[in-house]
Design a protein around this motif. Structure first.
Motif, PDB file in Angstrom:
ATOM      1  N   TYR A  17       0.847  -1.589  -0.022  1.00  0.00           N
ATOM      2  CA  TYR A  17      -0.153   0.360   0.268  1.00  0.00           C
ATOM      3  C   TYR A  17       0.691   1.664  -0.217  1.00  0.00           C
ATOM      4  CZ  TYR A  17      -4.016  -3.568   0.795  1.00  0.00           C
ATOM      5  OH  TYR A  17      -4.800  -4.605   0.669  1.00  0.00           O
ATOM      6  N   PHE A  18      -0.066   2.468  -0.212  1.00  0.00           N
ATOM      7  CA  PHE A  18       0.809   3.669  -0.525  1.00  0.00           C
ATOM      8  C   PHE A  18       1.292   3.903   0.833  1.00  0.00           C
ATOM      9  CE2 PHE A  18       1.148   8.132  -1.076  1.00  0.00           C
ATOM     10  CZ  PHE A  18       1.644   8.823  -2.165  1.00  0.00           C
ATOM     11  N   SER A  74      -9.174   1.160  -0.550  1.00  0.00           N
ATOM     12  CA  SER A  74      -7.897   0.566  -0.101  1.00  0.00           C
ATOM     13  C   SER A  74      -8.370  -0.793   0.258  1.00  0.00           C
ATOM     14  CB  SER A  74      -6.514   0.525  -0.081  1.00  0.00           C
ATOM     15  OG  SER A  74      -6.171   0.709   1.442  1.00  0.00           O
ATOM     16  N   LEU A  76     -10.043  -2.594  -1.410  1.00  0.00           N
ATOM     17  CA  LEU A  76     -10.851  -3.091  -2.524  1.00  0.00           C
ATOM     18  C   LEU A  76      -9.628  -3.514  -3.643  1.00  0.00           C
ATOM     19  CD1 LEU A  76     -13.912  -1.108  -3.067  1.00  0.00           C
ATOM     20  CD2 LEU A  76     -13.630  -2.773  -1.456  1.00  0.00           C
ATOM     21  N   ARG A  77      -8.269  -3.105  -3.455  1.00  0.00           N
ATOM     22  CA  ARG A  77      -7.167  -3.385  -3.956  1.00  0.00           C
ATOM     23  C   ARG A  77      -6.876  -4.023  -4.433  1.00  0.00           C
ATOM     24  NH1 ARG A  77      -2.039  -0.312  -4.100  1.00  0.00           N
ATOM     25  NH2 ARG A  77      -1.213  -1.212  -6.126  1.00  0.00           N
ATOM     26  N   PHE A  86      -4.329   4.960  -9.177  1.00  0.00           N
ATOM     27  CA  PHE A  86      -5.258   5.713  -8.094  1.00  0.00           C
ATOM     28  C   PHE A  86      -4.665   7.228  -7.815  1.00  0.00           C
ATOM     29  CE2 PHE A  86      -5.806   1.108  -7.580  1.00  0.00           C
ATOM     30  CZ  PHE A  86      -7.329   1.069  -7.418  1.00  0.00           C
ATOM     31  N   TRP A  90      -6.635  10.568  -6.566  1.00  0.00           N
ATOM     32  CA  TRP A  90      -6.579  11.569  -6.850  1.00  0.00           C
ATOM     33  C   TRP A  90      -5.273  12.846  -6.058  1.00  0.00           C
ATOM     34  CZ3 TRP A  90      -8.222  11.124  -1.503  1.00  0.00           C
ATOM     35  CH2 TRP A  90      -8.514   9.811  -0.230  1.00  0.00           C
ATOM     36  N   LEU A  93      -9.093  14.845  -7.420  1.00  0.00           N
ATOM     37  CA  LEU A  93     -10.023  15.335  -6.070  1.00  0.00           C
ATOM     38  C   LEU A  93      -9.885  15.957  -5.783  1.00  0.00           C
ATOM     39  CD1 LEU A  93     -10.884  11.555  -5.207  1.00  0.00           C
ATOM     40  CD2 LEU A  93     -12.407  13.104  -6.145  1.00  0.00           C
ATOM     41  N   VAL A 103     -11.619   0.320 -13.205  1.00  0.00           N
ATOM     42  CA  VAL A 103     -11.446  -0.020 -11.270  1.00  0.00           C
ATOM     43  C   VAL A 103     -11.894  -2.035 -11.730  1.00  0.00           C
ATOM     44  CG1 VAL A 103     -11.318   0.098  -9.154  1.00  0.00           C
ATOM     45  CG2 VAL A 103     -11.271   1.538 -10.592  1.00  0.00           C
ATOM     46  N   ASN A 105     -11.608  -4.187  -8.997  1.00  0.00           N
ATOM     47  CA  ASN A 105     -11.713  -4.535  -8.199  1.00  0.00           C
ATOM     48  C   ASN A 105     -11.850  -5.675  -6.531  1.00  0.00           C
ATOM     49  OD1 ASN A 105     -12.227  -1.321  -7.071  1.00  0.00           O
ATOM     50  ND2 ASN A 105     -14.139  -1.932  -6.741  1.00  0.00           N
ATOM     51  N   ALA A 119     -15.781   9.539  -9.381  1.00  0.00           N
ATOM     52  CA  ALA A 119     -15.638  10.457  -7.397  1.00  0.00           C
ATOM     53  C   ALA A 119     -15.662  11.353  -7.392  1.00  0.00           C
ATOM     54  CB  ALA A 119     -14.381   9.631  -6.679  1.00  0.00           C
ATOM     55  N   TYR A 131     -15.453  12.902   0.010  1.00  0.00           N
ATOM     56  CA  TYR A 131     -15.461  12.132  -0.807  1.00  0.00           C
ATOM     57  C   TYR A 131     -16.958  11.263  -1.094  1.00  0.00           C
ATOM     58  CZ  TYR A 131     -10.576  14.585  -0.522  1.00  0.00           C
ATOM     59  OH  TYR A 131      -9.666  14.562  -0.608  1.00  0.00           O
ATOM     60  N   THR A 132     -17.405  11.041  -2.640  1.00  0.00           N
ATOM     61  CA  THR A 132     -18.314  10.607  -2.440  1.00  0.00           C
ATOM     62  C   THR A 132     -17.795   9.423  -3.997  1.00  0.00           C
ATOM     63  OG1 THR A 132     -19.921  11.510  -1.635  1.00  0.00           O
ATOM     64  CG2 THR A 132     -20.562   9.814  -3.477  1.00  0.00           C
ATOM     65  N   SER A 133     -18.020   8.671  -4.295  1.00  0.00           N
ATOM     66  CA  SER A 133     -17.540   7.895  -5.383  1.00  0.00           C
ATOM     67  C   SER A 133     -19.086   6.559  -5.097  1.00  0.00           C
ATOM     68  CB  SER A 133     -16.401   6.629  -5.180  1.00  0.00           C
ATOM     69  OG  SER A 133     -16.598   6.307  -6.531  1.00  0.00           O
TER      70      SER A 133
HETATM   71  C1  FMN Z   1     -13.702   8.421  -2.708  1.00  0.00           C
HETATM   72  C2  FMN Z   1     -13.384   7.479  -3.430  1.00  0.00           C
HETATM   73  C3  FMN Z   1     -13.290   5.693  -3.749  1.00  0.00           C
HETATM   74  C4  FMN Z   1     -12.852   4.856  -4.135  1.00  0.00           C
HETATM   75  N1  FMN Z   1     -12.853   3.750  -4.790  1.00  0.00           N
HETATM   76  C5  FMN Z   1     -12.053   2.335  -4.372  1.00  0.00           C
HETATM   77  C6  FMN Z   1     -12.786   1.548  -5.109  1.00  0.00           C
HETATM   78  O1  FMN Z   1     -13.351   1.325  -5.011  1.00  0.00           O
HETATM   79  N2  FMN Z   1     -11.414   1.089  -5.323  1.00  0.00           N
HETATM   80  C7  FMN Z   1      -9.990   0.971  -4.922  1.00  0.00           C
HETATM   81  O2  FMN Z   1      -8.717   0.218  -5.641  1.00  0.00           O
HETATM   82  N3  FMN Z   1      -9.825   2.200  -4.967  1.00  0.00           N
HETATM   83  C8  FMN Z   1     -10.200   3.073  -4.241  1.00  0.00           C
HETATM   84  N4  FMN Z   1      -9.731   4.328  -3.830  1.00  0.00           N
HETATM   85  C9  FMN Z   1      -9.172   4.746  -4.074  1.00  0.00           C
HETATM   86  C10 FMN Z   1      -7.876   4.314  -2.326  1.00  0.00           C
HETATM   87  O3  FMN Z   1      -7.852   5.467  -1.734  1.00  0.00           O
HETATM   88  C11 FMN Z   1      -6.269   4.297  -3.030  1.00  0.00           C
HETATM   89  O4  FMN Z   1      -5.623   5.085  -3.274  1.00  0.00           O
HETATM   90  C12 FMN Z   1      -5.805   2.382  -3.900  1.00  0.00           C
HETATM   91  O5  FMN Z   1      -6.785   1.548  -3.346  1.00  0.00           O
HETATM   92  C13 FMN Z   1      -5.168   2.293  -4.207  1.00  0.00           C
HETATM   93  O6  FMN Z   1      -4.500   2.099  -3.111  1.00  0.00           O
HETATM   94  P1  FMN Z   1      -3.389   2.681  -1.616  1.00  0.00           P
HETATM   95  O7  FMN Z   1      -3.201   4.350  -2.063  1.00  0.00           O
HETATM   96  O8  FMN Z   1      -2.935   2.493  -1.138  1.00  0.00           O
HETATM   97  O9  FMN Z   1      -1.728   2.370  -2.715  1.00  0.00           O
HETATM   98  C14 FMN Z   1     -11.500   5.206  -3.309  1.00  0.00           C
HETATM   99  C15 FMN Z   1     -11.037   6.431  -3.572  1.00  0.00           C
HETATM  100  C16 FMN Z   1     -11.617   7.627  -2.979  1.00  0.00           C
HETATM  101  C17 FMN Z   1     -11.788   9.102  -2.479  1.00  0.00           C
END
Ligand code: FMN
Lengths: 158, 248
Positions: A17-18, A74, A76-77, A86, A90, A93, A103, A105, A119, A131-133
């Motif tokens: 993860y990040f 994440s 769901l990553r 991603f 970010w 947004l 995406v 998931n 999003a 934030y809303t997705s």
């Molecule tokens: C509103 C919103 C919805 C998101 N939906 C998902 C999603 O459905 N699946 C996903 O993998 N990351 C989603 N993300 C991004 C995660 O925050 C994250 O950046 C990403 O999973 C990558 O993980 P990492 O940043 O830890 O590497 C979403 C972020 C936001 C702000």
């Protein structure tokens, strides 16, 4: 008599993860179809921690609502998703703009589902409050294009 | 000062009289003069909104965003347990059984109802269909959408689910539902404008108390609404955020 052999290739992968943490996840090569006519909705606070999700989010992720609320998205990553997607989400947004993209998931059981995700920042009195997705059903053509695109992006990220 | 109330033009024709009854009820309860102005279509209504002619509106979720963010309206209440859902239907016996069976050039028939059209087009995305590769005919009412489908003048029709459900049995038997949305969070809301600002709480109180009032239940019945529920400002902001993700 013939028997259908359903091949479920299973492997274990480490997701980095990040924030520097990592997790061992089981990955199944099994796609769960997006439910017709539904939207998958979630909201987060400013830090991206999930505060609300709808029933479709629960159903598709395979987690319970209690397991989801308080977590970042994440959970769901999927390891097949390139980091750049991603980062773009970010960055977009944070500029107070709308992001959309396809995406893949990861579900709790290791299988996956594709979504077309939009999003947006929740702006109240000029400030980003969260934030809303909202995800909807993608077309097979778009998914196939993304499979190729994301595989190429992943290679470049190696 | 006199105020003007209007209703999203997609309300069911069965409830026209009901809105007049409701207006009379509101005026008595609030002790202020309110004129009910009904528009034939969304365009005419939007012009009146743009000219600041409207003070109270039972709004389509599609217009709620503009009313709240550009015209400073505030939500006071929404019908309880109701949501706007769309149906895509085909003529009974059609070869089309799934959305994914639809091809480029699909002929759509629909009304000018903006939230139904938005939901309908979203439900076509899995077939790679969009405004550019389909053709759309707009008719004046949902019974006319049904008629066009039955006559074979279109391949698919968009309906508000309530309107589809209230078609006659004879008409419904000649149609078949391809898909019904289950979105739950998009709904019509009662919004009050800036001229009524000092009355917002009173209006909310009147609406939320209708079930307990002697005349209230009859009025609700004539509107086809079971009761009003409170709509907080943040509920409306959330719905508008959702609409933002769905529009454009
Ligand atoms: C509103 C919103 C919805 C998101 N939906 C998902 C999603 O459905 N699946 C996903 O993998 N990351 C989603 N993300 C991004 C995660 O925050 C994250 O950046 C990403 O999973 C990558 O993980 P990492 O940043 O830890 O590497 C979403 C972020 C936001 C702000």
């Amino acid at each position: 008599m013939s028997t259908d052999v359903i091949e479920r290739t299973e492997k274990t992968t480490t997701i980095n993860y990040f924030d520097g943490s990592s997790k061992q996840v089981t990955i199944l090569d099994e796609e769960i179809p997006y439910p017709d006519g539904k939207l998958i909705v979630s909201r987060t606070d400013k830090q991206g921690i999930i505060t609300h999700c709808n029933q479709s989010f629960v159903d598709m992720s395979g987690y319970t609502e209690e397991e989801i609320i308080g977590q970042p998205h994440s959970i769901l990553r999927h390891p097949d998703m390139p980091r750049a997607a991603f980062k773009d989400l970010w960055d977009t947004l944070k500029r107070s703009e709308k992001w959309h993209g396809y995406v893949k998931n990861l579900r709790k059981d290791g299988s996956y589902y594709w979504v077309y995700a939009i999003a947006i920042p929740n702006i109240r009195k000029g400030e980003i409050m969260g934030y809303t997705s909202v995800r909807r059903k993608p077309s097979r053509t778009q998914i196939n294009e993304c499979i190729e695109l994301y595989a190429n992006m992943m290679q470049e990220e190696q | 000062m006199s105020y003007t109330m209007t209703v999203s033009p997609d309300f069911s024709p069965d409830h026209i009289a009901g809105w007049y009854v409701f207006n009379t009820y509101l005026q008595r309860q609030l002790n202020i003069p309110i004129h009910l102005e009904l528009y034939n279509n969304f365009d005419e209504q939007r012009k009146a909104i743009a000219n600041n002619e409207i003070d109270l509106i039972f709004a389509n979720p599609y217009d709620a965003s503009m009313l709240v963010r550009e015209k400073n309206f505030t939500a006071v209440a929404a019908p309880e347990n109701s949501s706007d859902e769309a149906i895509i239907a085909v003529k009974e016996g059609s070869q089309i059984a799934h959305i994914e069976d639809l091809k480029e050039g699909t002929r759509i028939v629909t009304t000018d109802d903006p939230d139904v059209n938005m939901m309908g087009m979203i439900m076509l995305e899995p077939a790679d269909l969009n405004k550019e590769n389909t053709s759309t005919t707009i008719v004046d009412s949902y019974p006319l959408v049904a008629k066009q489908l039955i006559q074979g003048n279109a391949d698919i029709g968009f309906f508000l689910d309530e309107s589809f459900d209230s078609l006659s049995k004879f008409v419904k038997e000649q149609l078949s539902i391809l898909i019904r949305s289950q979105i739950f969070v998009i709904r019509h809301v009662m919004l009050a404008g800036p001229k009524l600002e000092d009355k917002h709480q009173d209006i909310k109180n009147v609406l939320l108390n209708m079930l307990n009032d002697e005349k209230g239940p009859g009025v609700l019945n004539s509107l086809g609404i079971s009761s009003w529920e409170n709509q907080e400002h943040e509920d409306t902001e959330f719905m508008i955020d959702l609409m933002d993700t769905l529009v454009g």
